[in-house]
Enzyme design. Structure first.
Site, short mmCIF file in Angstrom:
data_model
loop_
_atom_site.label_atom_id
_atom_site.label_comp_id
_atom_site.label_asym_id
_atom_site.label_seq_id
_atom_site.Cartn_x
_atom_site.Cartn_y
_atom_site.Cartn_z
N ASP A 1 -6.57 4.24 -5.27
CA ASP A 1 -7.24 4.04 -3.97
C ASP A 1 -7.94 5.35 -3.66
O ASP A 1 -8.25 6.11 -4.59
CB ASP A 1 -6.19 3.68 -2.91
CG ASP A 1 -6.77 2.90 -1.76
OD1 ASP A 1 -7.49 3.50 -0.95
OD2 ASP A 1 -6.52 1.69 -1.66
N LYS B 1 0.86 -1.19 0.00
CA LYS B 1 0.00 0.00 0.00
C LYS B 1 0.89 1.23 0.00
O LYS B 1 2.01 1.19 0.53
CB LYS B 1 -0.89 0.01 1.25
CG LYS B 1 -2.18 0.78 1.06
CD LYS B 1 -3.17 -0.02 0.23
CE LYS B 1 -4.53 0.56 0.15
NZ LYS B 1 -5.48 -0.39 -0.44
P1 NAD Z 1 -15.89 6.22 -2.89
O1 NAD Z 1 -15.01 7.35 -2.55
O2 NAD Z 1 -16.30 6.00 -4.30
O3 NAD Z 1 -17.24 6.30 -2.01
C1 NAD Z 1 -17.20 6.43 -0.64
C2 NAD Z 1 -18.63 6.66 -0.18
O4 NAD Z 1 -18.64 6.68 1.26
C3 NAD Z 1 -19.24 7.99 -0.64
O5 NAD Z 1 -20.58 7.79 -0.99
C4 NAD Z 1 -19.13 8.87 0.60
O6 NAD Z 1 -20.11 9.88 0.64
C5 NAD Z 1 -19.36 7.83 1.67
N1 NAD Z 1 -18.91 8.24 3.00
C6 NAD Z 1 -17.74 8.79 3.35
N2 NAD Z 1 -17.74 9.03 4.68
C7 NAD Z 1 -18.94 8.64 5.14
C8 NAD Z 1 -19.57 8.64 6.41
N3 NAD Z 1 -18.93 9.10 7.47
N4 NAD Z 1 -20.83 8.16 6.51
C9 NAD Z 1 -21.49 7.70 5.45
N5 NAD Z 1 -20.95 7.68 4.22
C10 NAD Z 1 -19.70 8.15 4.07
O7 NAD Z 1 -15.15 4.93 -2.29
P2 NAD Z 1 -15.29 3.42 -2.74
O8 NAD Z 1 -14.31 3.15 -3.82
O9 NAD Z 1 -16.72 3.08 -2.94
O10 NAD Z 1 -14.73 2.69 -1.43
C11 NAD Z 1 -15.54 2.50 -0.28
C12 NAD Z 1 -14.80 1.58 0.68
O11 NAD Z 1 -14.49 0.36 0.00
C13 NAD Z 1 -13.46 2.09 1.21
O12 NAD Z 1 -13.28 1.58 2.51
C14 NAD Z 1 -12.45 1.45 0.27
O13 NAD Z 1 -11.18 1.31 0.87
C15 NAD Z 1 -13.10 0.10 0.08
N6 NAD Z 1 -12.66 -0.62 -1.11
C16 NAD Z 1 -12.84 -0.08 -2.34
C17 NAD Z 1 -12.43 -0.79 -3.46
C18 NAD Z 1 -12.67 -0.26 -4.85
O14 NAD Z 1 -12.31 -0.97 -5.80
N7 NAD Z 1 -13.26 0.88 -5.02
C19 NAD Z 1 -11.82 -2.04 -3.32
C20 NAD Z 1 -11.67 -2.57 -2.04
C21 NAD Z 1 -12.10 -1.85 -0.95
#
Ligand code: NAD
Length: 429
Positions: free
Chosen positions: A148, A108
């Site tokens: 990320d 990471k």
């Molecule tokens: P993103 O940035 O596209 O979306 C994040 C969402 O969470 C948004 O809708 C935002 O408004 C919301 N959010 C942020 N803080 C919040 C809070 N306090 N309360 C409620 N909602 C809140 O991110 P993503 O890519 O969808 O990733 C989401 C999670 O999944 C993260 O933990 C990320 O590490 C994990 N993840 C993502 C991927 C990927 O491929 N995108 C892969 C593995 C893990």
């Protein structure tokens, strides 16, 4: 939003690791090796800003373990980035690639910065500067970065270009998350959210529940949540609530509709950060509740898919008796205190590093396609993704059944055992 200033993701990752290391009787040397990253790099990235002054940004890369293959993991741009967050996430990547049996390790990276306050040129300079500082220690056969938090396909392309300039060649397998047409894979956008739902589908089979009869509540409305909703709805399930962050009010809200949210309509009023326009949602008939209330809904399935540290010793007490499955789309959403309660209440947990492994699995497919310079159709990508996720789920579930283990522990047992075997086979311990 639940916040806890003393929350340290690396302590939590180590706590989870220690627990399972003891459970499987891991020897002391392997334990010492695996509970910290093998290598970590801290460096400065000087950037000439648009106004002419030079600002120095702090960058990191942790390679937790690469015994099973090149380290793999994203690069985050975040103003509150810390080395402990990067350490924890690199460790979770090792378990994630191992649990889905990819020939990869875990890594990471990050930069302390806030892209909201940086021009595109400044962001490009940070990307190129990050690569220049670490170009000798990463690459297609050693460590493969990816997007990320707050980094995207454009950032990856700048990084690839810098790496290729330094090394004098074309190395599309150096990085994943590239745009389709420039070495990216079809299906990557859907992969994580769909992967979460492949595992939910299998969990429902195990519990002998028809998806069509189920309801879900989701924290987050970004990439993971949106595609999880799309596929879950296609399976016949109903999402009754989503929660997301409101940039303007600097708080989160839960958007609720008892007969089910309508994805297409909600997407039309959502910004690119996954924030829903509150007033327009109200016009569409959504009930607007506090951000925390997604977890209190009377549903069958909870999907935390936003940020870490949300299902805690405190919030788990608010979870309805109806909830049968918690599928962790986000990384690290659940604390060990909450785990104890989930286990006791016999809620079916699909732990983060299994549930959201669809993203890295598709990144691995991108690496394979980039390295062979031959690109697959979307159906092929998604078909292979389903096979990988389902196979991983079944292996974990068999261990849950045969050894009567908690779901997170079972997934850890498989992942840690695979990595421990690899370091042993290589003669490292
Ligand atoms: P993103 O940035 O596209 O979306 C994040 C969402 O969470 C948004 O809708 C935002 O408004 C919301 N959010 C942020 N803080 C919040 C809070 N306090 N309360 C409620 N909602 C809140 O991110 P993503 O890519 O969808 O990733 C989401 C999670 O999944 C993260 O933990 C990320 O590490 C994990 N993840 C993502 C991927 C990927 O491929 N995108 C892969 C593995 C893990």
């Amino acid at each position: 939003m639940s916040t806890n200033n003393s929350f340290n993701p690396f302590r939590m990752a180590q706590e989870q690791f220690d627990h399972v290391a003891d459970l499987i009787g891991l020897d002391q040397s392997t334990k010492e090796l695996l509970r910290v990253p093998m290598r970590e790099y801290h460096f400065s990235i000087p950037v000439k800003m648009d106004d002419g002054h030079v600002k120095v940004f702090r960058g990191y890369r942790c390679q937790h373990n690469d015994a099973r293959g090149p380290a793999k993991g994203g690069i985050r741009f975040h103003p509150q980035e810390t080395i402990d967050t990067v350490r924890a996430l690199s460790m979770w990547m090792t378990w994630k690639t191992a649990v889905v049996n990819l020939p990869l390790g875990g890594g990471k990276g990050g930069v302390i910065c806030d892209p909201h306050n940086l021009s595109m040129r400044e962001q490009e300079q940070i990307c190129r500067g990050w690569v220049r500082q670490i170009a000798k220690n990463i690459g297609p056969v050693s460590d493969v970065p990816a997007p990320d938090v707050m980094t995207n396909a454009q950032h990856m392309l700048w990084m690839m270009d810098e790496f290729e300039t330094i090394h004098g060649g074309r190395y599309p397998g150096f990085i994943t998350g590239k745009p389709v047409g420039m070495g990216g894979s079809l299906g990557r956008t859907e992969a994580t959210g769909y992967g979460v739902v492949y595992t939910i589908r299998e969990a429902l089979k195990e519990l002998k529940i028809d998806p069509k009869s189920t309801t879900a509540s989701i924290q987050g409305f970004g990439n993971v949540a949106q595609y999880a909703i799309e596929l879950y709805t296609q399976l016949g399930g109903t999402v009754i609530a989503v929660s997301c962050w409101d940039q303007k009010d600097q708080t989160s809200y839960t958007y609720k509709k008892n007969d089910g949210i309508e994805l297409k309509g909600l997407l039309e009023i959502t910004d690119r950060f996954g924030g829903i326009d509150k007033n327009k949602a109200q016009d569409l008939g959504y009930e607007i509740l506090d951000g925390d209330q997604w977890i209190e809904q009377e549903v069958d399935i909870l999907i935390p898919a936003a940020i870490e540290n949300q299902v805690t010793g405190e919030t788990i007490q608010k979870v309805s008796k109806k909830v049968k499955i918690i599928a962790e789309g986000a990384n690290g959403p659940t604390t060990p205190e909450a785990d104890a309660v989930i286990n006791e209440r016999n809620i079916f947990i699909i732990p983060d590093f299994l549930a959201n492994a669809g993203g890295v699995t598709c990144s691995y497919f991108e690496q394979v396609q980039s390295n062979t310079n031959y690109f697959w159709e979307k159906e092929e990508v998604l078909g292979k993704l389903d096979t990988k996720m389902t196979t991983a789920f079944i292996a974990v579930n068999e261990l849950v059944r045969s050894k009567n283990l908690y779901g997170r522990d079972a997934a850890y047992v498989i992942a840690i055992s695979r990595v421990a075997q690899a370091v042993k086979d290589r003669g490292w311990v």
